[in-house]
Motif scaffolding. Structure first.
Motif, PDB file in Angstrom:
ATOM      1  N   ILE A  44      -3.995 -14.207  20.603  1.00 25.67           N
ATOM      2  CA  ILE A  44      -4.367 -15.501  21.155  1.00 25.67           C
ATOM      3  C   ILE A  44      -3.259 -15.984  22.083  1.00 25.67           C
ATOM      4  CG2 ILE A  44      -5.025 -17.854  20.575  1.00 25.67           C
ATOM      5  CD1 ILE A  44      -5.941 -16.835  17.879  1.00 25.67           C
ATOM      6  N   PHE A  45      -3.638 -16.437  23.276  1.00 27.79           N
ATOM      7  CA  PHE A  45      -2.644 -16.879  24.255  1.00 27.79           C
ATOM      8  C   PHE A  45      -2.573 -18.388  24.301  1.00 27.79           C
ATOM      9  CE2 PHE A  45      -3.620 -12.600  25.438  1.00 27.79           C
ATOM     10  CZ  PHE A  45      -2.379 -12.093  25.781  1.00 27.79           C
ATOM     11  N   TYR A  46      -1.381 -18.920  24.029  1.00 25.25           N
ATOM     12  CA  TYR A  46      -1.157 -20.358  24.083  1.00 25.25           C
ATOM     13  C   TYR A  46      -0.252 -20.663  25.264  1.00 25.25           C
ATOM     14  CZ  TYR A  46      -2.326 -20.158  19.076  1.00 25.25           C
ATOM     15  OH  TYR A  46      -2.928 -19.937  17.874  1.00 25.25           O
ATOM     16  N   HIS A  47      -0.559 -21.749  25.940  1.00 23.13           N
ATOM     17  CA  HIS A  47       0.385 -22.258  26.932  1.00 23.13           C
ATOM     18  C   HIS A  47       0.944 -23.542  26.345  1.00 23.13           C
ATOM     19  CE1 HIS A  47      -0.838 -19.442  30.092  1.00 23.13           C
ATOM     20  NE2 HIS A  47      -2.019 -19.516  29.505  1.00 23.13           N
ATOM     21  N   VAL A  48       2.256 -23.574  26.106  1.00 20.03           N
ATOM     22  CA  VAL A  48       2.844 -24.708  25.374  1.00 20.03           C
ATOM     23  C   VAL A  48       4.132 -25.162  26.040  1.00 20.03           C
ATOM     24  CG1 VAL A  48       1.874 -23.940  23.177  1.00 20.03           C
ATOM     25  CG2 VAL A  48       4.151 -23.175  23.850  1.00 20.03           C
ATOM     26  N   THR A  49       4.557 -26.386  25.679  1.00 19.46           N
ATOM     27  CA  THR A  49       5.896 -26.821  26.075  1.00 19.46           C
ATOM     28  C   THR A  49       6.876 -26.338  25.004  1.00 19.46           C
ATOM     29  OG1 THR A  49       5.547 -28.906  24.926  1.00 19.46           O
ATOM     30  CG2 THR A  49       5.033 -28.873  27.273  1.00 19.46           C
ATOM     31  N   PRO A  50       8.174 -26.210  25.339  1.00 22.58           N
ATOM     32  CA  PRO A  50       9.137 -25.653  24.369  1.00 22.58           C
ATOM     33  C   PRO A  50       9.174 -26.425  23.054  1.00 22.58           C
ATOM     34  CG  PRO A  50      10.143 -25.863  26.539  1.00 22.58           C
ATOM     35  CD  PRO A  50       8.789 -26.488  26.649  1.00 22.58           C
TER      36      PRO A  50
END
Lengths: 108, 826
Positions: free
Chosen positions: B563-569
């Motif tokens: 699963i690919f997540y785009h997140v902030t640190p």
């Protein structure tokens, strides 16, 4: 004179045939078959009534109550057109089978 | 008058005809005797009359009536047996019938809409894959230009707030205005949508579902024409649609609005002109009887025309595929589930039949004297078998009739738990046919073997049949029990296995920026200010953004289910997902990734993953496994990437707080509005979202446990009955044994020996059967392991325990036999 039962499968045809000349009641049917066969064929009364019921159910004859020559209340069976047709076809079939049997008996 | 009618006539007037026949035959006899002919040739008049009556062709009916009335008397005389048998059958047949009713409502019946047979759904297809989502401009193009399609329906799902409760969103559909009229739906109040509502200057209108009209507007009869703020924007209520409306899909929206008014509810929305986004689901009507492939061929030139004008917005070699949509689900879609459920309820029926088989066997063995008498007075074996079958058929009919009553209740309950409000199971002709078939088949199964057996006196054969029945029943019951154990264990494992992140203290806020057509720049500005202000709120520990809402339905995966997540640190600290290795993202980094431990282990076993490349990105860190999206998929692994500006419009915010998160919800929502009057952010506690997500597997486990308990109960009562019967048959023998010095242990062993083998074989077969079902299940559901020793062992142990308890009274009776009394009895 020896008496014989009616060959299996032919009783309905015999009954229909004797009814062709006019309505008859059960006892008279048995008597007529007996007499016409020169006392050879003896209709078992026990098998006559099941056959008559079958004829009624099939619609080959209709039954109406009447009074017999000996003043009894009896049912007269009257042939219907369907009964006549049935008789014709049964006699036809019987003739064919009979002729075939004769041929076998003669030539075998 | 045909022959059949004459026969019926005889049947209806039989007493008159019988009377006439008797009179006629008596007259005949009188004439015979008067002629001096001897009478005996006429024989038994009663018998002759019966033979004559055979010509009417109703003898079978006479026998049936005799058998049935005899069977009725017998059943009334043994009420305990009758009630038990009917109850057992009602459970077995009722569950099967309920399952059929659900299947019937879901996959066999047409949707309750106008001309369901001409409704189709359109898919975008290409050699590489297919999709059900269209951009609005392309949908509009097909709607105008495809002559093979009439009544095109487009739907766009979104969630909106209504004026009375702006903190929660309701499911809504933005639809082409022909939706209701084309499906033949009439309003419950006010009006539904019409053509004018789609014109650009039409006033904004909304249609409410009956459910929401009742629960939130008090079923106000004057609701039509009332002003209602939707997402804070002025709308007018057009009318109410009944809950029986199922639409084109099972998803049941709470409100409907014209698709053209999406930009009213979401000011700034670019959906109507956006070729890139694909929010539209596309349904249409085709000519009656048109084959999908023929329609597809007719559509090809239209797609080519579109591709000529907008080549970059269509796939290479794209075509439109046509799928019939007039049923709730297609039979093929329902396939695996149907087979699994059919197998489960079928097992209950098998257990019920075997149980009854044992009961009936015990009963027929006790009737040997009766059969012997009947045989000796002239009954044929066929007639006795027919008598027994009639009894069993009568039982079957009674059981099935009871089943009909409970089945509709069960299926209605099941349908409401699987959440399809519009479709209700019906007791129709098909269901009646199935009930009748189940009754006949089950009575033949449980009745024929004992009937046959009772006529052959070899004692050891009788034992074999009994063993087969016991074995089959144990197999069916233990298989069911194990399967339900597997399911329950699977669900508890989902709940028990740590999800790998903190959800009890966390909230999620979703402002739905993309619906408002926000540019990446605007979204970036919004998030920057909201994040900063959120951090200043007392009690907020950390704030982060993610492209995939936790416990949501949105997901991006590759072939190996990563699963690919785009997140902030800050995501890792906010969600409390440990960073076990390496470092977090830095500002401005794009082509880097943090992978989960399992992913790292799977790809680079025994190596340091830092610096390796995964899907074209450099791995800079390793995080703990965390199932934030697919909680019921053990195979899934995670890959996190820095969120990019173009993803910000789709992002949601997660906030971890101190103390009770419910108390923080109001503040979080106020901050998330970010000073933008248009926005109506939804705020959800992750704990609540998790509960919602667990609903379905819990229900499945509950249903399976109920099935398991049913069959356990059936099997145990059957076994207990059989043991009691065996003991009572062998009391005399036991008395002799005791007199000769047998101790209780010997007697128990002697009785047990008769049952251990069939029970053991049945248990092994049941275990194997359950493993087979578990293989199918484990493919469908995470957490289920087909050879789970706890489920197998536990179920069998439970079975053994309950069976032992059930057998206890009979065993006690056997052990306490008084030999003197028994022998005196002899």
């Amino acid at each position: 004179m020896p008496e014989n039962g009616v060959p299996p499968g032919t009783l309905v045809m015999l009954v229909l045939r004797v009814l062709q000349s006019g309505p008859l009641h059960g006892y008279a049917i048995a008597q007529r078959i007996h007499a016409l066969s020169s006392d050879v064929l003896q209709v078992e009364e026990g098998s006559l009534y099941p056959a008559l019921q079958r004829i009624l159910v099939k619609g080959w004859a209709k039954a109406d109550w009447g009074v017999s020559e000996t003043n009894r209340r009896v049912r007269f069976y009257r042939l219907t057109p369907a009964g006549r047709a049935q008789l014709a076809s049964e006699m036809d079939a019987y003739e064919r089978v009979n002729a075939a049997i004769r041929t076998v008996l003669r030539t075998a | 008058m045909g022959e059949l009618w004459r026969r019926l006539w005889y049947l209806l007037n039989r007493s008159r005809f019988e009377h006439e026949l008797r009179e006629e035959m008596e007259a005949h006899r009188a004439q015979l005797t008067s002629k001096g002919d001897e009478g005996p040739r006429f024989g038994n008049t009663l018998r002759l009359r019966e033979e004559a009556r055979d010509a009417w062709g109703w003898t079978w009916l006479d026998h049936l009536v005799q058998d049935s009335s005899f069977a009725c008397r017998l059943l009334v005389r043994t009420p305990v047996f009758t009630v038990t048998a009917v109850a057992v059958l009602a459970v077995g047949v009722g569950l099967n019938l309920a399952a059929f009713q659900v299947l019937d409502a879901v996959a066999l019946s047409w949707l309750p809409i106008r001309s369901p047979e001409t409704l189709v759904r359109l898919y975008r297809s290409s050699p590489r894959g297919s999709s059900t989502s269209f951009s609005y401009p392309s949908f509009d193009f097909y709607r105008r230009n495809a002559s093979a399609l009439t009544g095109s329906i487009g739907l766009v799902y979104d969630a909106v707030t209504l004026a009375d409760d702006e903190a929660h969103r309701v499911d809504s559909e933005f639809v082409t205005t022909n939706l209701f009229s084309d499906l033949g739906e009439t309003p419950l109040a006010g009006r539904l949508l019409d053509r004018q509502d789609e014109s650009p200057d039409a006033p904004a209108v909304i249609v409410l579902s009956e459910r929401i009209w009742r629960s939130r507007f008090g079923a106000d009869p004057a609701i039509a024409g009332r002003a209602l703020r939707v997402n804070g924007q002025p709308f007018t209520v057009a009318g109410v649609v009944a809950d029986t409306f199922v639409g084109v899909e099972h998803r049941f929206a709470s409100v409907w609005m014209p698709i053209a008014q999406h930009r009213v509810a979401f000011p700034g929305s670019t959906m109507l002109d956006d070729w890139k986004g694909n929010p539209v689901r596309f349904y249409a009507r085709v000519r009656p009887g048109a084959a999908p492939s023929a329609v597809e061929a007719e559509l090809k030139p239209v797609v080519r025309d579109l591709a000529a004008s907008y080549p970059e917005d269509l796939w290479k070699d794209e075509w439109l595929s046509v799928h019939p949509a007039g049923r709730y689900v297609s039979f093929a879609e329902a396939g695996v589930g149907v087979a699994l459920i059919a197998a489960l309820v079928g097992l209950v029926l098998v257990a019920a039949c075997m149980n009854l088989g044992l009961l009936v066997l015990a009963r027929t063995l006790g009737r040997e004297r009766e059969f012997a008498i009947r045989l000796s007075v002239g009954a044929t074996r066929g007639r006795i078998v027919r008598q027994l079958l009639t009894e069993h058929l009568l039982l079957g009919t009674l059981g099935a009739a009871t089943a009909c009553f409970i089945a509709t209740r069960i299926s209605t309950a099941v349908m409401s738990t699987i959440g399809s409000s519009g479709l209700r199971p019906h007791f129709n002709a098909r269901a009646l046919l199935v009930a009748a078939a189940l009754a006949v088949v089950s009575s033949l199964i449980f009745g024929f073997a004992p009937a046959w057996q009772s006529l052959r006196p070899a004692a050891e054969r009788r034992m074999r049949l009994r063993s087969v029945l016991v074995g089959l029943q144990v197999a069916a019951a233990s298989a069911l029990l194990i399967v339900s154990g597997l399911l329950v264990r699977g669900v508890t494992r989902i709940v028990r296995v740590p999800l790998g992140f903190e959800y009890r203290q966390t909230l999620m806020a979703d402002p739905g920026l993309s619906s408002y057509g926000m540019t990446p720049g605007a979204a970036q500005g919004y998030w920057r200010s909201v994040e900063a202000r959120m951090r200043e709120v007392p009690g907020v520990r950390n704030v982060a953004l993610t492209s995939l809402p936790p416990f949501g339905n949105r997901v991006t995966v590759n072939r190996e289910l990563t699963i690919f997540y785009h997140v902030t640190p800050a995501f890792f600290d906010t969600m409390r997902i440990p960073l076990t290795h390496g470092r977090l993202f830095r500002d401005g980094e794009a082509d880097v990734a943090i992978v989960s431990e399992t992913l790292a282990r799977r790809h680079w076993p025994g190596e340091d993953p830092i610096g390796k490349t995964y899907e074209g990105r450099t791995v800079i860190g390793v995080s703990g496994d965390a199932r934030t999206v697919r909680i019921n998929e053990g195979a899934a692994t995670e890959c996190y990437m820095p969120i990019q500006p173009e993803q910000l419009a789709h992002a949601v915010m997660v906030v971890r707080v101190d103390g009770a998160p419910a108390r923080a919800a109001g503040t979080v929502r106020a901050v998330a509005r970010g000073g933008d009057e248009r926005l109506m952010p939804s705020v959800v506690l992750l704990q609540d979202a998790l509960e919602e997500k667990l609903e379905a597997p819990r229900q499945l486990a509950l249903i399976a446990s109920a099935l398991g308990c049913c069959s356990l109960l059936l099997a145990v009562t059957g076994l207990a009955g059989m043991i009691a019967f065996t003991v009572s048959q062998r009391l005399r023998e036991i008395g002799v044994r005791v007199a000769l010095g047998a101790r209780p242990a010997h007697i128990v062993r002697a009785i047990a020996r008769q049952f251990t083998r069939p029970i053991a074989i049945g248990a092994i077969a049941g275990s194997a059967l359950a493993a087979l079902a578990g293989t199918v299940l484990s493919r469908e559901m995470f957490g289920v392991s087909r050879l789970d020793p706890v489920a197998h062992g536990g179920a069998l142990l439970l079975f053994a325990l309950v069976a032992a308890v059930a057998a206890l009274p009979s065993v006690r009776r056997a052990v306490r036999v008084d030999p003197v009394q028994m022998l005196r009895h002899e």
